[in-house]
Design a protein around this motif. Structure first.
Motif, PDB file in Angstrom:
ATOM      1  N   LEU A 291       0.824  -1.203   0.000  1.00  0.00           N
ATOM      2  CA  LEU A 291       0.000   0.000   0.000  1.00  0.00           C
ATOM      3  C   LEU A 291       0.863   1.259   0.000  1.00  0.00           C
ATOM      4  CD1 LEU A 291      -2.774  -1.018   2.569  1.00  0.00           C
ATOM      5  CD2 LEU A 291      -2.973  -0.913   0.083  1.00  0.00           C
ATOM      6  N   VAL A 292       1.916   1.239   0.804  1.00  0.00           N
ATOM      7  CA  VAL A 292       2.810   2.394   0.848  1.00  0.00           C
ATOM      8  C   VAL A 292       3.519   2.571  -0.490  1.00  0.00           C
ATOM      9  CG1 VAL A 292       4.869   3.366   1.942  1.00  0.00           C
ATOM     10  CG2 VAL A 292       3.122   2.264   3.340  1.00  0.00           C
ATOM     11  N   ALA A 293       3.961   1.471  -1.082  1.00  0.00           N
ATOM     12  CA  ALA A 293       4.599   1.548  -2.402  1.00  0.00           C
ATOM     13  C   ALA A 293       3.626   2.114  -3.436  1.00  0.00           C
ATOM     14  CB  ALA A 293       5.088   0.169  -2.828  1.00  0.00           C
ATOM     15  N   GLY A 294       2.358   1.689  -3.370  1.00  0.00           N
ATOM     16  CA  GLY A 294       1.348   2.225  -4.272  1.00  0.00           C
ATOM     17  C   GLY A 294       1.087   3.701  -4.038  1.00  0.00           C
ATOM     18  N   LEU A 295       1.120   4.105  -2.772  1.00  0.00           N
ATOM     19  CA  LEU A 295       0.909   5.516  -2.455  1.00  0.00           C
ATOM     20  C   LEU A 295       2.046   6.366  -3.005  1.00  0.00           C
ATOM     21  CD1 LEU A 295      -0.752   7.660  -0.994  1.00  0.00           C
ATOM     22  CD2 LEU A 295       0.560   7.165   1.083  1.00  0.00           C
TER      23      LEU A 295
ATOM     24  N   ILE B 168      12.030  17.334 -10.669  1.00  0.00           N
ATOM     25  CA  ILE B 168      12.824  16.123 -10.471  1.00  0.00           C
ATOM     26  C   ILE B 168      13.206  15.969  -9.012  1.00  0.00           C
ATOM     27  CG2 ILE B 168      15.058  15.047 -10.984  1.00  0.00           C
ATOM     28  CD1 ILE B 168      14.854  16.199 -13.798  1.00  0.00           C
ATOM     29  N   ALA B 169      13.566  17.078  -8.355  1.00  0.00           N
ATOM     30  CA  ALA B 169      13.949  17.024  -6.947  1.00  0.00           C
ATOM     31  C   ALA B 169      12.779  16.559  -6.076  1.00  0.00           C
ATOM     32  CB  ALA B 169      14.431  18.394  -6.490  1.00  0.00           C
TER      33      ALA B 169
ATOM     34  N   SER C 188      12.562   8.474  -2.650  1.00  0.00           N
ATOM     35  CA  SER C 188      13.550   8.019  -1.673  1.00  0.00           C
ATOM     36  C   SER C 188      12.909   7.786  -0.310  1.00  0.00           C
ATOM     37  CB  SER C 188      14.679   9.055  -1.558  1.00  0.00           C
ATOM     38  OG  SER C 188      15.348   9.211  -2.793  1.00  0.00           O
ATOM     39  N   LEU C 189      12.074   8.718   0.121  1.00  0.00           N
ATOM     40  CA  LEU C 189      11.388   8.558   1.397  1.00  0.00           C
ATOM     41  C   LEU C 189      10.471   7.341   1.371  1.00  0.00           C
ATOM     42  CD1 LEU C 189      10.703   9.620   4.218  1.00  0.00           C
ATOM     43  CD2 LEU C 189       8.977  11.098   3.166  1.00  0.00           C
ATOM     44  N   GLY C 190       9.771   7.168   0.275  1.00  0.00           N
ATOM     45  CA  GLY C 190       8.882   6.012   0.146  1.00  0.00           C
ATOM     46  C   GLY C 190       9.637   4.700   0.166  1.00  0.00           C
ATOM     47  N   ASP C 191      10.772   4.643  -0.499  1.00  0.00           N
ATOM     48  CA  ASP C 191      11.567   3.411  -0.514  1.00  0.00           C
ATOM     49  C   ASP C 191      12.030   3.033   0.886  1.00  0.00           C
ATOM     50  OD1 ASP C 191      11.244   3.230  -3.220  1.00  0.00           O
ATOM     51  OD2 ASP C 191      13.209   4.077  -3.723  1.00  0.00           O
ATOM     52  N   VAL C 192      12.429   4.038   1.659  1.00  0.00           N
ATOM     53  CA  VAL C 192      12.857   3.774   3.045  1.00  0.00           C
ATOM     54  C   VAL C 192      11.702   3.207   3.859  1.00  0.00           C
ATOM     55  CG1 VAL C 192      13.633   4.855   5.187  1.00  0.00           C
ATOM     56  CG2 VAL C 192      14.693   5.504   3.017  1.00  0.00           C
ATOM     57  N   CYS C 193      10.524   3.819   3.732  1.00  0.00           N
ATOM     58  CA  CYS C 193       9.354   3.343   4.485  1.00  0.00           C
ATOM     59  C   CYS C 193       8.983   1.916   4.092  1.00  0.00           C
ATOM     60  CB  CYS C 193       8.176   4.281   4.242  1.00  0.00           C
ATOM     61  SG  CYS C 193       8.378   5.943   4.916  1.00  0.00           S
ATOM     62  N   VAL C 194       9.014   1.616   2.793  1.00  0.00           N
ATOM     63  CA  VAL C 194       8.650   0.273   2.323  1.00  0.00           C
ATOM     64  C   VAL C 194       9.633  -0.760   2.853  1.00  0.00           C
ATOM     65  CG1 VAL C 194       8.444  -1.199   0.289  1.00  0.00           C
ATOM     66  CG2 VAL C 194       7.437   1.090   0.272  1.00  0.00           C
ATOM     67  N   ARG C 195      10.929  -0.439   2.841  1.00  0.00           N
ATOM     68  CA  ARG C 195      11.932  -1.391   3.338  1.00  0.00           C
ATOM     69  C   ARG C 195      11.717  -1.683   4.813  1.00  0.00           C
ATOM     70  NH1 ARG C 195      15.582   1.432  -0.114  1.00  0.00           N
ATOM     71  NH2 ARG C 195      16.251   2.734   1.639  1.00  0.00           N
TER      72      ARG C 195
END
Length: 226
Positions: free
Chosen positions: A155-159, A206-207, A214-221
């Motif tokens: 769900l977080v990855a989808g968000l 882009i930023a 990047s923030l989402g990837d950290v949360c998903v991990r």
């Protein structure tokens, strides 16, 4: 690459406009994300639990909801913005500005996020669901305490994917006066042939996308480890 050498001289002139454009973009994306979660999350869950073999099988409802989602996802965003101008004016009193742009952004994001929710929830191990049912859990309890927690990383990855898509949608909203960085890119970069404004808006967009991703990837991990 002359704009690189011009940037230090022109930055004091450009900074206020770019700052306001960035705030408008974040404003549009934030509220569209809120509405996407509020409506897209339950819609995605309904698509799963109403299918054959789901918690509450309802093939007719499933087909109707699926058709609505498919229609919403099939419309190009630029067409959607024009198609809902009357609704936008009804809800916000205007068709220009960031607040008006939230309406088509939300309508475009809801079915997009709903499909991602559907995918994430469907990937939950059916054995976990059956175990909860065998223990006497009620349907609403299974959804709230089993399906959604187990599907949380997806769900977080989808968000995150939805937010990134909304950033690009918000840039397109500038084409019809939606404000934000897209509006600056069109008014200054395209209509006035100012490459410096165009390059600055591209870099800022882009930023924003990189920061969100990047923030989402950290949360998903972290959620996946749990």
């Amino acid at each position: 690459m002359d704009w690189i050498t011009e940037l230090p001289q022109r930055w004091p002139e450009m900074a206020p406009e770019l700052w306001l454009g960035t705030l408008d973009t974040l404003y549009m994306v934030w509220w569209a994300t809120v509405f996407a979660v509020l409506f897209g999350l339950p819609l995605g869950v309904l698509l799963v639990i109403t299918e054959r073999g789901g918690l509450t099988p309802a093939p007719v409802l499933k087909a109707a909801l699926g058709a609505i989602v498919n229609i919403g996802r099939s419309l190009p965003f630029i067409v959607l913005m024009v198609a809902v101008l009357s609704l936008t004016r009804l809800l916000t009193g205007t068709t220009f500005g960031p607040t008006a742009a939230v309406v088509p952004l939300s309508i475009g994001a809801i079915p997009f996020f709903a499909r991602l929710v559907e995918t994430a929830v469907r990937e939950v191990d059916r054995g976990v669901v059956e175990a909860a049912r065998a223990m006497g859990a009620r349907r609403i309890g299974i959804v709230g305490k089993v399906l959604l927690p187990e599907a949380l990383p997806g769900l977080v990855a989808g968000l995150v994917m939805t937010v990134v898509t909304l950033v690009s949608y918000s840039a397109m909203a500038g084409a019809i006066g939606g404000g934000g960085l897209g509006d600056i890119a069109i008014r200054y970069g395209y209509q006035r042939f100012d490459d410096l404004y165009l390059a600055a808006t591209v870099v800022l967009l882009i930023a924003i996308v990189q920061g969100v991703q990047s923030l989402g990837d950290v949360c998903v991990r972290r959620l996946s480890r749990r």
